[in-house]
Design a protein around this motif. Structure first.
Motif, mmCIF file in Angstrom:
data_model
loop_
_atom_site.group_PDB
_atom_site.id
_atom_site.type_symbol
_atom_site.label_atom_id
_atom_site.label_comp_id
_atom_site.label_asym_id
_atom_site.label_seq_id
_atom_site.Cartn_x
_atom_site.Cartn_y
_atom_site.Cartn_z
ATOM 1 N N LEU A 86 7.303 -0.391 1.940
ATOM 2 C CA LEU A 86 7.706 -0.782 3.301
ATOM 3 C C LEU A 86 7.345 0.318 4.297
ATOM 4 C CD1 LEU A 86 11.213 -2.358 2.571
ATOM 5 C CD2 LEU A 86 9.120 -3.565 3.220
ATOM 6 N N ALA A 87 7.533 1.564 3.894
ATOM 7 C CA ALA A 87 7.165 2.685 4.765
ATOM 8 C C ALA A 87 5.662 2.701 5.002
ATOM 9 C CB ALA A 87 7.621 4.002 4.140
ATOM 10 N N ALA A 88 4.904 2.366 3.967
ATOM 11 C CA ALA A 88 3.446 2.326 4.100
ATOM 12 C C ALA A 88 3.032 1.302 5.151
ATOM 13 C CB ALA A 88 2.805 1.993 2.755
ATOM 14 N N VAL A 89 3.737 0.194 5.207
ATOM 15 C CA VAL A 89 3.457 -0.829 6.212
ATOM 16 C C VAL A 89 3.812 -0.325 7.607
ATOM 17 C CG1 VAL A 89 4.097 -3.132 7.034
ATOM 18 C CG2 VAL A 89 3.745 -2.740 4.596
ATOM 19 N N GLN A 90 4.871 0.462 7.705
ATOM 20 C CA GLN A 90 5.299 0.993 8.999
ATOM 21 C C GLN A 90 4.315 2.027 9.556
ATOM 22 O OE1 GLN A 90 9.181 2.413 7.646
ATOM 23 N NE2 GLN A 90 10.197 0.966 9.031
ATOM 24 N N ALA A 91 3.622 2.716 8.681
ATOM 25 C CA ALA A 91 2.736 3.810 9.100
ATOM 26 C C ALA A 91 1.552 3.301 9.913
ATOM 27 C CB ALA A 91 2.244 4.569 7.876
ATOM 28 N N GLU A 92 1.244 3.997 10.981
ATOM 29 C CA GLU A 92 0.096 3.644 11.816
ATOM 30 C C GLU A 92 -1.173 4.326 11.335
ATOM 31 O OE1 GLU A 92 0.967 4.405 15.895
ATOM 32 O OE2 GLU A 92 2.662 3.011 15.965
ATOM 33 N N GLU A 93 -1.034 5.483 10.700
ATOM 34 C CA GLU A 93 -2.196 6.207 10.201
ATOM 35 C C GLU A 93 -2.554 5.733 8.793
ATOM 36 O OE1 GLU A 93 -1.874 10.453 10.456
ATOM 37 O OE2 GLU A 93 -0.633 10.349 12.266
ATOM 38 N N THR A 94 -3.792 5.408 8.592
ATOM 39 C CA THR A 94 -4.250 4.927 7.288
ATOM 40 C C THR A 94 -4.005 5.955 6.194
ATOM 41 O OG1 THR A 94 -5.971 3.606 8.346
ATOM 42 C CG2 THR A 94 -6.228 4.056 5.998
ATOM 43 N N ALA A 95 -4.180 7.229 6.517
ATOM 44 C CA ALA A 95 -3.985 8.287 5.522
ATOM 45 C C ALA A 95 -2.537 8.325 5.046
ATOM 46 C CB ALA A 95 -4.381 9.636 6.113
ATOM 47 N N VAL A 96 -1.605 8.095 5.966
ATOM 48 C CA VAL A 96 -0.185 8.094 5.607
ATOM 49 C C VAL A 96 0.132 6.872 4.750
ATOM 50 C CG1 VAL A 96 2.177 7.962 6.492
ATOM 51 C CG2 VAL A 96 0.497 9.423 7.635
ATOM 52 N N THR A 97 -0.439 5.739 5.102
ATOM 53 C CA THR A 97 -0.247 4.520 4.305
ATOM 54 C C THR A 97 -0.706 4.751 2.874
ATOM 55 O OG1 THR A 97 -0.508 3.037 6.203
ATOM 56 C CG2 THR A 97 -0.947 2.116 4.032
ATOM 57 N N HIS A 98 -1.890 5.316 2.718
ATOM 58 C CA HIS A 98 -2.431 5.572 1.385
ATOM 59 C C HIS A 98 -1.574 6.574 0.619
ATOM 60 C CE1 HIS A 98 -6.774 4.192 2.593
ATOM 61 N NE2 HIS A 98 -5.917 3.204 2.491
#
Length: 223
Positions: A58-70
């Motif tokens: 869920l946090a990965a979905v919230q992240a705007e930066e692709t690097a943070v999502t990954h």
């Protein structure tokens, strides 16, 4: 300059100290923790980790930066998966059911803790979600580091301490700390207050988790 996470550590100092010196932790490091307490912890932590990985998603979905999502997805897939694998092996060595993960009935504290994290993730921001997730990483890393030289005779307890004291787990924890500090720098004071609340409540649940495992816990109608 004081980092936001330093502020959080000071804010929860009493809870932190009680968690680090709780009988569950001390006796685990000494090798004297009753196996029934460890079994109770093991089952409830499996329940917790299953949902903890979903909160990362869920946090990965919230992240705007692709690097943070990954990064968050990687944490869920690798770090938490490794913990689950360790728990599963410990359960096997303790002679517990191989279907344990599908049979788990959460106790009040485990249910309340995961419910808190879901509430933060569903109703809050990425900063609030990471703040809620961080106490678990950080406390276990501190325990692993502080008790690194302990040599409990019980090999299960020794491997538990080794896992959380490992360089890998320490690095993964620092990644989360750095991320929260970066998010705090971009947040308003009102947002940071919500992040503080998410962190503080999660930290209280961490302390309650030890107590749940050590003293035992039941739903009110079962007492």
């Amino acid at each position: 300059m004081t980092l936001f996470t330093d502020e959080l550590k000071v804010m929860t100092a009493k809870s932190w100290e009680k968690s680090m010196t709780h009988p569950f932790v001390v006796e685990l490091a000494e090798g004297t923790l009753p196996e029934e307490a460890f079994k109770r912890y093991l089952v409830q932590d499996m329940y917790y980790l299953n949902h903890y990985s979903k909160i990362h998603a869920l946090a990965a979905v919230q992240a705007e930066e692709t690097a943070v999502t990954h990064m968050l997805l990687k944490q869920a897939q690798e770090t938490i998966a490794a913990e689950m694998l360790m728990h599963t092996e410990h359960a096997r060595l303790l002679g517990m059911s191989t279907t344990i993960q599908t049979d788990i009935r959460p106790l009040p504290t485990a249910y309340g803790y995961t419910s808190h994290l879901y509430r933060v993730a569903m109703a809050g921001s990425l900063g609030q979600t990471i703040a809620g997730l961080l106490p678990c990483y950080w406390l276990y890393a501190d325990i692993g580091s502080y008790y690194r030289d302990s040599k409990p005779v019980n090999p299960l307890y020794a491997s538990w301490l080794e896992n959380y004291g490992s360089e890998l787990f320490q690095k993964e924890t620092q990644v989360q700390i750095d991320l929260l500090n970066r998010l705090a720098e971009l947040s308003s004071e009102a947002e940071k207050e919500k992040m503080r609340d998410a962190f503080k409540r999660a930290k209280e649940y961490e302390l309650a988790f030890w107590e749940m495992a050590y003293a035992g816990e039941q739903w009110p109608s079962e007492k």
